[in-house]
Every structure is written in structure tokens, then in C-alpha cells.
Design a protein around this motif. Structure first.
Motif, PDB file in Angstrom:
ATOM      1  N   ASN A 223     -23.268 -14.485  38.882  1.00  0.00           N
ATOM      2  CA  ASN A 223     -23.618 -12.735  39.137  1.00  0.00           C
ATOM      3  C   ASN A 223     -22.145 -12.180  39.105  1.00  0.00           C
ATOM      4  N   GLU A 224     -20.970 -13.200  38.833  1.00  0.00           N
ATOM      5  CA  GLU A 224     -19.605 -12.521  39.221  1.00  0.00           C
ATOM      6  C   GLU A 224     -19.302 -11.879  37.968  1.00  0.00           C
ATOM      7  N   ARG A 225     -19.940 -12.342  36.930  1.00  0.00           N
ATOM      8  CA  ARG A 225     -20.497 -12.713  35.404  1.00  0.00           C
ATOM      9  C   ARG A 225     -21.052 -10.766  35.012  1.00  0.00           C
ATOM     10  N   MET A 226     -21.851 -11.208  35.971  1.00  0.00           N
ATOM     11  CA  MET A 226     -23.424  -9.998  35.990  1.00  0.00           C
ATOM     12  C   MET A 226     -22.020  -8.906  36.221  1.00  0.00           C
ATOM     13  N   VAL A 227     -21.550  -8.937  37.564  1.00  0.00           N
ATOM     14  CA  VAL A 227     -21.208  -7.414  38.313  1.00  0.00           C
ATOM     15  C   VAL A 227     -19.651  -6.767  36.954  1.00  0.00           C
ATOM     16  N   GLU A 228     -19.482  -8.060  35.684  1.00  0.00           N
ATOM     17  CA  GLU A 228     -18.168  -7.366  35.160  1.00  0.00           C
ATOM     18  C   GLU A 228     -19.147  -6.442  34.168  1.00  0.00           C
ATOM     19  N   ILE A 229     -20.729  -7.303  34.102  1.00  0.00           N
ATOM     20  CA  ILE A 229     -21.814  -6.906  32.391  1.00  0.00           C
ATOM     21  C   ILE A 229     -21.654  -4.873  32.935  1.00  0.00           C
ATOM     22  N   VAL A 230     -22.507  -5.307  34.188  1.00  0.00           N
ATOM     23  CA  VAL A 230     -22.283  -3.513  34.692  1.00  0.00           C
ATOM     24  C   VAL A 230     -21.059  -2.621  35.137  1.00  0.00           C
ATOM     25  N   LYS A 231     -20.270  -3.365  34.887  1.00  0.00           N
ATOM     26  CA  LYS A 231     -18.654  -2.501  34.698  1.00  0.00           C
ATOM     27  C   LYS A 231     -18.972  -2.245  33.589  1.00  0.00           C
ATOM     28  N   GLN A 232     -18.582  -2.768  32.331  1.00  0.00           N
ATOM     29  CA  GLN A 232     -18.348  -2.462  31.384  1.00  0.00           C
ATOM     30  C   GLN A 232     -19.149  -1.857  30.474  1.00  0.00           C
ATOM     31  N   TYR A 233     -21.130  -1.974  31.007  1.00  0.00           N
ATOM     32  CA  TYR A 233     -22.047  -1.340  29.890  1.00  0.00           C
ATOM     33  C   TYR A 233     -22.501  -0.041  30.804  1.00  0.00           C
ATOM     34  N   GLY A 234     -22.350  -0.025  32.189  1.00  0.00           N
ATOM     35  CA  GLY A 234     -22.857   0.234  33.155  1.00  0.00           C
ATOM     36  C   GLY A 234     -24.196   0.345  33.450  1.00  0.00           C
ATOM     37  N   SER A 235     -25.576   1.282  34.404  1.00  0.00           N
ATOM     38  CA  SER A 235     -26.786   0.472  34.611  1.00  0.00           C
ATOM     39  C   SER A 235     -28.003   1.311  33.776  1.00  0.00           C
ATOM     40  N   GLU A 236     -27.570   1.505  32.515  1.00  0.00           N
ATOM     41  CA  GLU A 236     -28.787   2.325  31.805  1.00  0.00           C
ATOM     42  C   GLU A 236     -29.439   1.060  31.369  1.00  0.00           C
ATOM     43  N   ARG A 237     -30.539   1.407  31.357  1.00  0.00           N
ATOM     44  CA  ARG A 237     -32.026   0.098  30.834  1.00  0.00           C
ATOM     45  C   ARG A 237     -30.913  -1.353  30.834  1.00  0.00           C
ATOM     46  N   ILE A 238     -30.290  -2.294  32.317  1.00  0.00           N
ATOM     47  CA  ILE A 238     -29.660  -3.004  32.546  1.00  0.00           C
ATOM     48  C   ILE A 238     -30.967  -3.144  33.774  1.00  0.00           C
ATOM     49  N   MET A 239     -31.192  -4.493  33.840  1.00  0.00           N
ATOM     50  CA  MET A 239     -31.992  -5.372  34.905  1.00  0.00           C
ATOM     51  C   MET A 239     -31.637  -6.503  35.323  1.00  0.00           C
ATOM     52  N   VAL A 240     -31.592  -7.422  36.704  1.00  0.00           N
ATOM     53  CA  VAL A 240     -31.552  -8.543  36.558  1.00  0.00           C
ATOM     54  C   VAL A 240     -32.592  -9.072  37.625  1.00  0.00           C
ATOM     55  N   ASN A 241     -32.717 -10.331  37.004  1.00  0.00           N
ATOM     56  CA  ASN A 241     -33.964 -11.146  37.758  1.00  0.00           C
ATOM     57  C   ASN A 241     -33.242 -12.730  37.924  1.00  0.00           C
ATOM     58  N   SER A 242     -33.669 -13.688  38.626  1.00  0.00           N
ATOM     59  CA  SER A 242     -34.066 -14.125  39.378  1.00  0.00           C
ATOM     60  C   SER A 242     -34.600 -15.372  38.431  1.00  0.00           C
ATOM     61  N   ALA A 243     -35.647 -15.158  37.319  1.00  0.00           N
ATOM     62  CA  ALA A 243     -36.036 -16.566  36.291  1.00  0.00           C
ATOM     63  C   ALA A 243     -36.411 -17.565  37.608  1.00  0.00           C
ATOM     64  N   ALA A 244     -36.625 -17.714  39.093  1.00  0.00           N
ATOM     65  CA  ALA A 244     -36.575 -19.419  40.724  1.00  0.00           C
ATOM     66  C   ALA A 244     -38.118 -19.468  39.282  1.00  0.00           C
ATOM     67  N   GLY A 265     -17.235  -2.693  44.378  1.00  0.00           N
ATOM     68  CA  GLY A 265     -17.377  -1.417  44.318  1.00  0.00           C
ATOM     69  C   GLY A 265     -18.269  -0.320  43.894  1.00  0.00           C
ATOM     70  N   ILE A 266     -19.264  -1.159  42.983  1.00  0.00           N
ATOM     71  CA  ILE A 266     -20.436  -1.071  42.012  1.00  0.00           C
ATOM     72  C   ILE A 266     -20.992   0.583  43.244  1.00  0.00           C
ATOM     73  N   SER A 267     -21.125   1.062  42.732  1.00  0.00           N
ATOM     74  CA  SER A 267     -22.209   2.384  43.334  1.00  0.00           C
ATOM     75  C   SER A 267     -23.623   1.856  43.497  1.00  0.00           C
ATOM     76  N   ASP A 268     -23.573   2.398  44.998  1.00  0.00           N
ATOM     77  CA  ASP A 268     -25.461   2.535  45.133  1.00  0.00           C
ATOM     78  C   ASP A 268     -26.638   2.379  44.664  1.00  0.00           C
ATOM     79  N   ALA A 269     -25.983   4.549  43.531  1.00  0.00           N
ATOM     80  CA  ALA A 269     -26.893   4.549  42.705  1.00  0.00           C
ATOM     81  C   ALA A 269     -26.609   3.219  41.527  1.00  0.00           C
ATOM     82  N   ALA A 270     -25.903   3.185  40.674  1.00  0.00           N
ATOM     83  CA  ALA A 270     -26.381   1.805  39.490  1.00  0.00           C
ATOM     84  C   ALA A 270     -27.019   0.158  40.746  1.00  0.00           C
TER      85      ALA A 270
END
Lengths: 328, 276
Positions: A223-244, A265-270
């Protein structure tokens, strides 16, 4: 799905443990659009509910043990829309599923043919929000054949598709999955490409598909890598899951990732978009998701009664105190 | 009389209610799904039905309410439109071609999600040859899903009319176990039997031993069959603290011919009046 790993190597990649402080995301709601609850315990349901997971999607997948007959598939699909959904409701979590023939078992062609025949009976059922998880594993001819057939089924039924992308040769497999979907005339906005990483995300988004990320220790995204992805690509059409599932995985991956995003520091909206809203937007295209079912717990669906069951009070399982030596 | 014996009239009444609760397009779809040449698609129609009808609660006029009461099925006023439409669809196709529809309906049971299962079990009294579904109904009682059990146990005339004694007893025992509304079980008193009374009194003793309460309604089914064995359970019940249960036991004793219990309770001042 996990694979064998070197324990020493895994340990080395874990880094320093950091406590998960739920208070960072207290009051937020989460939607886990890919989690195999069949392979999980009631403790997991309890923990997910406590952490704010209000709804989830369980895709049909490979159970670890290959099935040898049609009835095993039938019973598995039935349990996704029957028993597992009920079990989830006991913890106040709304359970949806996607139904499909997974890529691995598509290679048993004699059985796959029979499975394809019963799929139409399941995909129109209530709470079935898509065809999934389908796609490539080994990228064989048989896998391609049934992937294509199921895309046609999705097209006919107007259902979203949840596409599993392979562990091996991932980038090419992902590209090929998208090419084939477009070739069959599907709208990329109806397709969720799953298990993305830094290498695949750009093309998936550029071509108009939804990009899902699986936060799964060791073998998929951290999920640290995930944070970087949202920082770089924004939040449109992106979703996270656990696939547990039955592997070493974490059913709290979605709320944990939200908490980490908040700390970074990612916004609540994102955060809301990638851990809740985008999944609903994508899968509600099935016409089978009514957000009121999990946002307004007092708004009880009159077609379903849970309080009548002996172990249920107001739809909830009574909580046991796990620290007590007494079991009564 | 089973509902299915007079299905013609009931069918008309149900259809009338359904029409008032559906948009024209959905109603036309349902009529088509219920027509004779669509029987091959019964499975798929049944499954996708809520996508056409939606799932709101039924709106029923005063006149219709009265007609439902006269037909003995006023309980379905609390249903949703998809449940009623599904029951109607199964009923009409089952009468159109009983032989052909039977395996299709059997298959629907095998892969039913909760709302489908509720509709399927609710439909049992509306099917042609209802006696052919006895095993299926007994199987349904083994479910652990609350709403499915309710569909079978509560406000359903089918079990009392068709189940054999073993299956019926299982239904009643499980209804107590799962805390169902005992008053809603159709034909409950009419099918009281000795075996059930013995089983229920054993169940009461187990609960007492575990320090748990029991539903005092249990004693209503035990009353006509009180014997030495049941008397033992009664004596334990009278030592616990639940006043409501004491009263229920006293009433049961008053309805029985078992003398030792009558003598026993006459010595308990606050209950002796009730047991007369």
C-alpha cells in the motif's frame, strides 16, 4: 492468489511494522470490490465491519483444489449468492458477487463446456454485479476461448466484467485482455482490469478502462506503492481491493490503505473515490447495487429478514469476547 | 382445501394485485413469461424477474385485502412484488404443464439465492400436485437461513397439510430453536402429537440444564400428552424463576388428564387457580 515464496526474502521486504490506527479513517465507509470471503473466517467479517467495510464483491475464482465436476461449480456459485451472502449480512456487510469461469479451470475444456451452459442461469440473479473474475492465467488457447465466450455473455446481459490479469508475463497479458475486450465491442468503461501495478496502470487508464489494484502482501501491490500511484495518476477510475483469499492476505487491506493515504496527505475526497465510490460507480452499471442497502442500515429491505434467526439480533451476530477463557 | 385446488380463482386475484403494482411494460413481460409457449424459459424468467418488476412492498386495496382473507391467504399482503410475481409465475406454469415444469422448478431450488428460495418455498401451496414437493419442503427445514425458514414455517399452509409426522415435528422443533414466531405456524395445534411433546419436553430439559430460557408456548403443544416423563420436565420448569413459564405450565396441566401433575400444582398457591 499467492504462490510459493522464500520466507527469508519475504521477511526482508516487510520493513518495520507500524501499528494500524483505525482512528485516522474513523467514520469512513469502505467498499472492497474483490475479496474471497468463502476462504475467510467470521473473525475477518467482524474485523472488516469494525474497520468500516460496508459492502464487498466476491468474485468467483479458483478454490485452490481443482473441481472435477459440474455440480461443484454449481454449488460454489450457489453459495456465493446464497450462504456466503447471508453469512456476510450477519455482520452488517452487504455482499455482492461476480460470476464466471476462472482462467485456471478454463483449461479443463470438457468441464468448462458444461460450466458455460449453466452460467446464464446465475448471471441474472440478484446481487450479481458482473462477470468475473475471468481472463488469463497461463495465456493458453483454452483460456482465450472461454474469456471470449464470457465477454459475449457480459455483452448480452449488459454486465460489467472483472478481469483477472496474470502473475506471469503480466504486462502482455493485460494488454491482450484489453485488446480482446475491445475486439468484442465492449465499452472499456464497463470493464475493471484487476491486479494492476506500476507497469500496467498507465495504459489501462489511457484506454478508458477501470484500474483495480490488489493490496496483497509479497506477491502483488504494497500500500505504500499504492499511495504513490494515487499521487501520480489521481483518483479517477482507480480502485483498491484486498483480494484476500486462502493465501497470506489481508481482509483489512482497503481500510489500511485508506489510513495510510490519509497519513501521507492524500485528500479525503480522493481516498473516498479509490476505496469506495469508484467501485460502486463501476459495478452499479449492473443495475444491482443500491447504495441505500449499506449506507442506511435502518432502511431495512422488507424482502429480507434477518432478525428472525435465532443467532441474529437486528442483523448482527452477537459478539464473543475472544480474550475470555469462558465460552458460554 | 389446498390453495392449489382452487387455483383458477386465486390466480385471477393474484394477477389482479400484480397488475396494480407493476408498470405496463413489466406486467406485459410477466404475462408473456407465464404464457404456455414460454415454459422452456421458466428458469431464466424466474431468476431475472426482480430486474423487471423491482422489489417494492405490495400496495393492496381494501377490496383485494378482503378477497385475500376470504381465500385464506391474507398473509401475502406483507410480501414484495417480486415475491408475489414469482409465486404466480411458478403456479401458472406448474398448472400449464406439471410434468415439464417440475424438473425446472426442482433445479431452481438447487441454485436458489435467498430471495429466490423464499419465493420458491412460498409457492409450494400454489403448485399443481403439491404432494410431490414434500421432500423438498422437508429439505428446506434444514436451511440455516432465517428468512428461508420463515417462508416455510410462518404463514405457510403447506407444511401442516402435507408433511409427514417426522418432518412436521422437525419443523416445529426447529422453529423453537431458531426463535420463530410460533403463533404464525399454520395448523400448529391440530398437528400436536405425542412424539413431538416428548421431544419438546426433552428440549426444555436441555435448556434448563444449560441455564437457558425456553419459549413458554412450548407447553401448549405438550399439554395433551403429559405423562411421567414429561412430568419430570415440568417439575424442573417450576423450580426456575420465569413466572410466564410457570403460568404456561399451569395452563398446560389444566388442559391435561394427568392426575399427579394436577395434584402437584394444586400445592403451589399462586398457580393452583390457573391450573383448574
Amino acid at each position: 492468489m499467492c504462490c510459493s515464496n522464500s520466507i527469508e526474502r519475504d521477511k526482508a521486504t516487510m520493513g518495520k511494522p507500524k501499528a494500524f490506527d483505525i482512528s485516522a479513517v474513523k467514520g469512513m465507509k469502505f467498499f472492497d470490490p474483490h475479496v474471497h470471503m468463502t476462504s475467510r473466517t467470521t473473525d475477518d467479517y467482524q474485523a472488516m465491519a469494525d474497520a468500516g467495510v460496508v459492502a464487498l464483491i466476491e468474485p468467483a475464482f479458483w478454490l485452490g483444489q481443482p473441481r472435477t465436476g459440474l455440480d461443484s461449480f454449481r454449488d460454489y456459485y450457489s453459495s456465493l449468492i446464497g450462504w456466503e451472502r447471508f453469512r456476510s449480512s450477519q455482520f452488517g456487510i452487504k455482499h455482492y458477487c461476480t460470476i464466471g469461469l476462472n482462467s485456471r479451470e478454463a483449461n479443463n475444456e470438457a468441464l468448462a463446456e458444461q460450466v458455460m451452459e449453466i452460467l446464464p442461469l446465475f448471471i441474472y440473479k440478484e446481487g450479481v454485479v458482473g462477470i468475473g473474475e475471468i481472463g488469463f492465467d497461463d495465456q493458453t488457447a483454452a483460456e482465450e476461448k472461454y474469456y471470449r465466450q464470457q465477454l459475449e455473455l457480459a455483452k448480452e446481459a449488459g454486465l460489467p466484467v472483472q478481469v483477472h490479469t496474470p502473475h506471469r508475463d503480466k504486462k502482455k497479458g493485460t494488454q491482450r485482455s484489453m485488446d480482446i475486450a475491445l475486439e468484442h465491442g465492449l465499452d472499456p468503461y464497463q470493464i475493471i482490469i484487476d491486479h494492476n501495478n506500476e507497469e500496467t496502470v498507465k495504459e489501462v487508464l489511457d484506454r478508458g478502462f477501470f484500474a483495480a489494484f490488489t493490496i496483497y502482501p509479497f506477491t502483488k501491490m504494497g500500500n505504500e506503492r499504492m499511495v504513490e500511484i494515487v499521487k501520480q495518476y489521481g483518483s479517477e477510475r482507480i480502485m483498491v481491493n484486498s483480494a484476500a483469499d486462502w493465501g497470506i492476505s489481508d481482509p483489512l487491506a482497503v481500510p489500511k490503505t485508506a489510513a495510510l493515504m490519509k497519513l501521507k496527505g492524500i485528500s479525503d475526497a480522493a481516498i473516498e473515490l479509490v476505496t469506495y465510490r469508484n467501485a460502486i460507480t463501476a459495478f452499479a452499471q449492473s443495475g444491482q447495487i443500491d447504495e441505500a442497502d449499506f449506507t442506511a442500515p435502518k432502511n431495512i429491505d422488507q424482502t429480507e429478514k434477518f432478525e428472525g434467526n435465532t443467532i441474529l439480533r437486528g442483523g448482527q451476530q452477537p459478539r464473543t469476547d475472544k480474550s475470555s477463557i469462558i465460552i458460554s | 382445501m389446498a390453495i392449489s385446488d382452487g387455483f383458477g380463482n386465486i390466480n385471477e386475484l393474484l394477477l389482479n394485485i400484480i397488475k396494480d403494482n407493476l408498470e405496463d411494460a413489466a406486467f406485459e413481460w410477466l404475462i408473456k413469461a407465464g404464457s404456455a409457449n414460454e415454459i422452456d424459459k421458466l428458469g431464466q424468467s424466474f431468476v431475472m424477474l426482480p430486474r423487471k418488476t423491482g422489489k417494492p412492498a405490495l400496495r393492496i386495496s381494501e377490496v383485494q385485502k378482503k378477497q385475500l382473507e376470504e381465500s385464506g391467504i391474507s398473509y401475502l399482503t406483507s410480501w414484495s412484488i417480486d415475491r408475489l410475481s414469482r409465486v404466480w409465475l411458478l403456479g401458472v406454469q406448474s398448472f400449464a404443464d406439471t410434468e415439464k415444469s417440475h424438473p425446472v422448478i426442482e433445479n431452481l431450488f438447487l441454485s436458489a439465492e435467498v430471495n429466490e428460495a423464499v419465493a420458491l418455498y412460498s409457492a409450494l401451496p400454489f403448485l399443481a400436485k403439491p404432494e410431490t414437493w414434500v421432500k423438498r419442503c422437508a429439505e428446506g427445514i434444514r436451511s440455516n437461513i432465517g428468512s428461508v425458514l420463515e417462508a416455510i414455517m410462518e404463514n405457510n399452509p403447506y407444511p401442516a397439510k402435507y408433511l409427514n409426522e417426522a418432518a412436521w415435528n422437525q419443523l416445529v422443533l426447529k422453529a423453537f430453536f431458531t426463535e420463530k414466531d410460533i403463533n404464525k405456524i399454520n395448523g400448529l395445534d391440530g398437528r400436536a402429537n405425542e412424539q413431538l411433546a416428548l421431544t419438546l419436553s426433552d428440549y426444555a430439559r436441555e435448556r434448563y440444564a444449560a441455564g437457558r430460557q425456553i419459549n413458554p408456548q412450548l407447553w401448549r403443544l405438550v399439554a395433551p400428552f403429559i405423562n411421567d416423563q414429561i412430568f419430570e420436565a415440568i417439575k424442573i420448569g417450576l423450580t426456575n424463576q420465569d413466572k410466564e413459564e410457570h403460568n404456561a405450565i399451569a395452563l398446560a396441566i389444566s388442559a391435561s388428564d394427568y392426575e399427579p401433575a394436577k395434584v402437584y400444582i394444586s400445592q403451589i398457591p399462586e398457580l393452583s387457580q390457573l391450573s383448574k
